[in-house]
Write an enzyme that holds these catalytic residues in place. Structure first.
Site, PDB file in Angstrom:
ATOM      1  N   VAL A   7       5.570  -3.697 -19.291  1.00  0.00           N
ATOM      2  CA  VAL A   7       5.323  -5.070 -19.718  1.00  0.00           C
ATOM      3  C   VAL A   7       6.126  -5.358 -20.981  1.00  0.00           C
ATOM      4  O   VAL A   7       5.807  -4.861 -22.072  1.00  0.00           O
ATOM      5  CB  VAL A   7       3.824  -5.311 -19.992  1.00  0.00           C
ATOM      6  N   GLY A   8       7.182  -6.141 -20.841  1.00  0.00           N
ATOM      7  CA  GLY A   8       7.980  -6.537 -21.990  1.00  0.00           C
ATOM      8  C   GLY A   8       7.660  -7.960 -22.418  1.00  0.00           C
ATOM      9  O   GLY A   8       6.861  -8.654 -21.783  1.00  0.00           O
ATOM     10  N   THR A  10       9.621 -10.482 -22.234  1.00  0.00           N
ATOM     11  CA  THR A  10      10.248 -11.448 -21.348  1.00  0.00           C
ATOM     12  C   THR A  10       9.865 -11.233 -19.893  1.00  0.00           C
ATOM     13  O   THR A  10       9.585 -12.192 -19.170  1.00  0.00           O
ATOM     14  CB  THR A  10      11.784 -11.382 -21.493  1.00  0.00           C
ATOM     15  N   VAL A  12       7.904  -8.481 -16.770  1.00  0.00           N
ATOM     16  CA  VAL A  12       7.085  -7.331 -16.378  1.00  0.00           C
ATOM     17  C   VAL A  12       7.761  -6.705 -15.166  1.00  0.00           C
ATOM     18  O   VAL A  12       8.069  -7.398 -14.191  1.00  0.00           O
ATOM     19  CB  VAL A  12       5.646  -7.745 -16.011  1.00  0.00           C
ATOM     20  N   GLY A 108       6.274   0.803 -30.833  1.00  0.00           N
ATOM     21  CA  GLY A 108       6.107   0.184 -29.521  1.00  0.00           C
ATOM     22  C   GLY A 108       6.085   1.224 -28.414  1.00  0.00           C
ATOM     23  O   GLY A 108       6.874   2.174 -28.421  1.00  0.00           O
ATOM     24  N   ASP A 110       7.085   1.055 -25.401  1.00  0.00           N
ATOM     25  CA  ASP A 110       8.345   1.136 -24.650  1.00  0.00           C
ATOM     26  C   ASP A 110       9.355   2.019 -25.360  1.00  0.00           C
ATOM     27  O   ASP A 110      10.075   2.806 -24.729  1.00  0.00           O
ATOM     28  CB  ASP A 110       8.910  -0.269 -24.423  1.00  0.00           C
ATOM     29  N   ARG A 111       9.397   1.954 -26.676  1.00  0.00           N
ATOM     30  CA  ARG A 111      10.337   2.769 -27.446  1.00  0.00           C
ATOM     31  C   ARG A 111       9.956   4.246 -27.388  1.00  0.00           C
ATOM     32  O   ARG A 111      10.833   5.114 -27.273  1.00  0.00           O
ATOM     33  CB  ARG A 111      10.401   2.263 -28.880  1.00  0.00           C
ATOM     34  N   ASP A 130      18.026  -0.057 -26.626  1.00  0.00           N
ATOM     35  CA  ASP A 130      17.380  -0.797 -25.545  1.00  0.00           C
ATOM     36  C   ASP A 130      17.615  -2.293 -25.759  1.00  0.00           C
ATOM     37  O   ASP A 130      17.190  -2.865 -26.771  1.00  0.00           O
ATOM     38  CB  ASP A 130      15.879  -0.492 -25.530  1.00  0.00           C
ATOM     39  N   THR A 133      14.241  -8.355 -25.385  1.00  0.00           N
ATOM     40  CA  THR A 133      14.109  -9.562 -26.199  1.00  0.00           C
ATOM     41  C   THR A 133      14.623  -9.279 -27.605  1.00  0.00           C
ATOM     42  O   THR A 133      15.330 -10.084 -28.210  1.00  0.00           O
ATOM     43  CB  THR A 133      12.651 -10.024 -26.236  1.00  0.00           C
TER      44      THR A 133
END
Length: 258
Positions: A7-8, A10, A12, A108, A110-111, A130, A133
């Site tokens: 889930v980012g 901008t 998913v 984060g 994701d990171r 990466d 956004t």
């Protein structure tokens, strides 16, 4: 099978894994108001097209930078797949490597997932870029520890700010430059040069500074949608890995099941 969800801010991304292999993936615009039922209507139809059924999902793992989306994804997992989702960085899916920053909990998900996957796939000290956004730079040492990084405005965010705060500049697309010249002869070319080559210069400068600070060679691994475009016109990256985050989620889920 594993359903991995990234889930980012901008988009998913949903991906189905069979073992270590990604079978398919789908993308939808991020909307924190989207309910679990709405996700299900969309996702179950796409699964059916691929010959998959809800009973094929035995595990679901979520990596999210949008806290408001969490409850709705829990509803999706429990109501439609009969599983309790794993959340990256929590419980059985806790990070298996040290995070050596001032506030580890602020990193984060994701990171952190990118750091996990990059260390598993590539050797030595790493700089993971990466393109989302925001554009993030993450430093991972040869032992897999997360050492810190940089957050910069994403290239589309920068372009949006430029256009929305000027009266006459047109909206342009981020695309391959028409030539290698950095002297534009019309407004659109000048904007593209400023955004594209300006971003390349920013990356080159930051990577050089990071390498100088750590004092050792470091491979640059790029992920995210625009990585391929930049790779075509520069030699900044040692590898472009578009599925790094999803692969990291699969690794984390396998470890949690271990």
């Amino acid at each position: 099978m594993l359903l991995a969800v990234d889930v980012g801010n901008t988009n998913v991304v949903f991906a189905m894994f069979e073992g270590e292999a990604m079978r398919t993936r789908w993308r939808i615009a991020t909307d924190p108001r989207r309910t679990g039922d709405e996700y299900a209507v969309w996702l179950l139809q796409l699964m059916q097209i691929e010959g998959l059924s809800r009973s094929d999902v035995s595990t679901m793992i979520v990596c999210s930078v949008v806290p408001r989306a969490r409850h709705n994804l829990e509803v999706l997992a429990q109501k439609y797949f009969g599983v309790d989702p794993l959340f990256a960085g929590e419980g059985p899916a806790a990070w298996p490597f040290p995070i050596r920053v001032d506030e580890p909990r602020s990193l984060g998900a994701d990171r952190a997932v990118n750091a996990l996957a990059a260390h598993a796939k590539y050797e030595g000290d790493l700089i993971v870029i990466d393109f989302g956004t925001a554009t993030t730079f993450d430093v991972v040492d040869a032992h897999g520890a997360y050492r810190g990084g940089i957050i910069a405005p994403g290239i589309n965010l920068s372009l949006d700010a430029l256009v929305s705060n000027t009266a006459k500049l047109p909206r342009i697309a981020i695309e391959q430059p028409r030539s290698s010249s950095v002297i534009g002869t019309n407004t659109e070319d000048q904007m593209l040069i400023g955004v594209f080559w300006g971003y390349v210069a920013m990356m080159e400068g930051l990577i050089a500074r990071i390498r100088a600070e750590i004092g050792r060679p470091a491979k640059v691994i790029a992920t995210g949608g625009l990585a391929v475009l930049f790779d075509q016109h520069s030699d900044i990256f040692d590898a472009v890995d578009g599925d790094l985050t999803l692969q990291g989620l699969a690794m984390l889920a396998a470890r949690a099941a271990g």
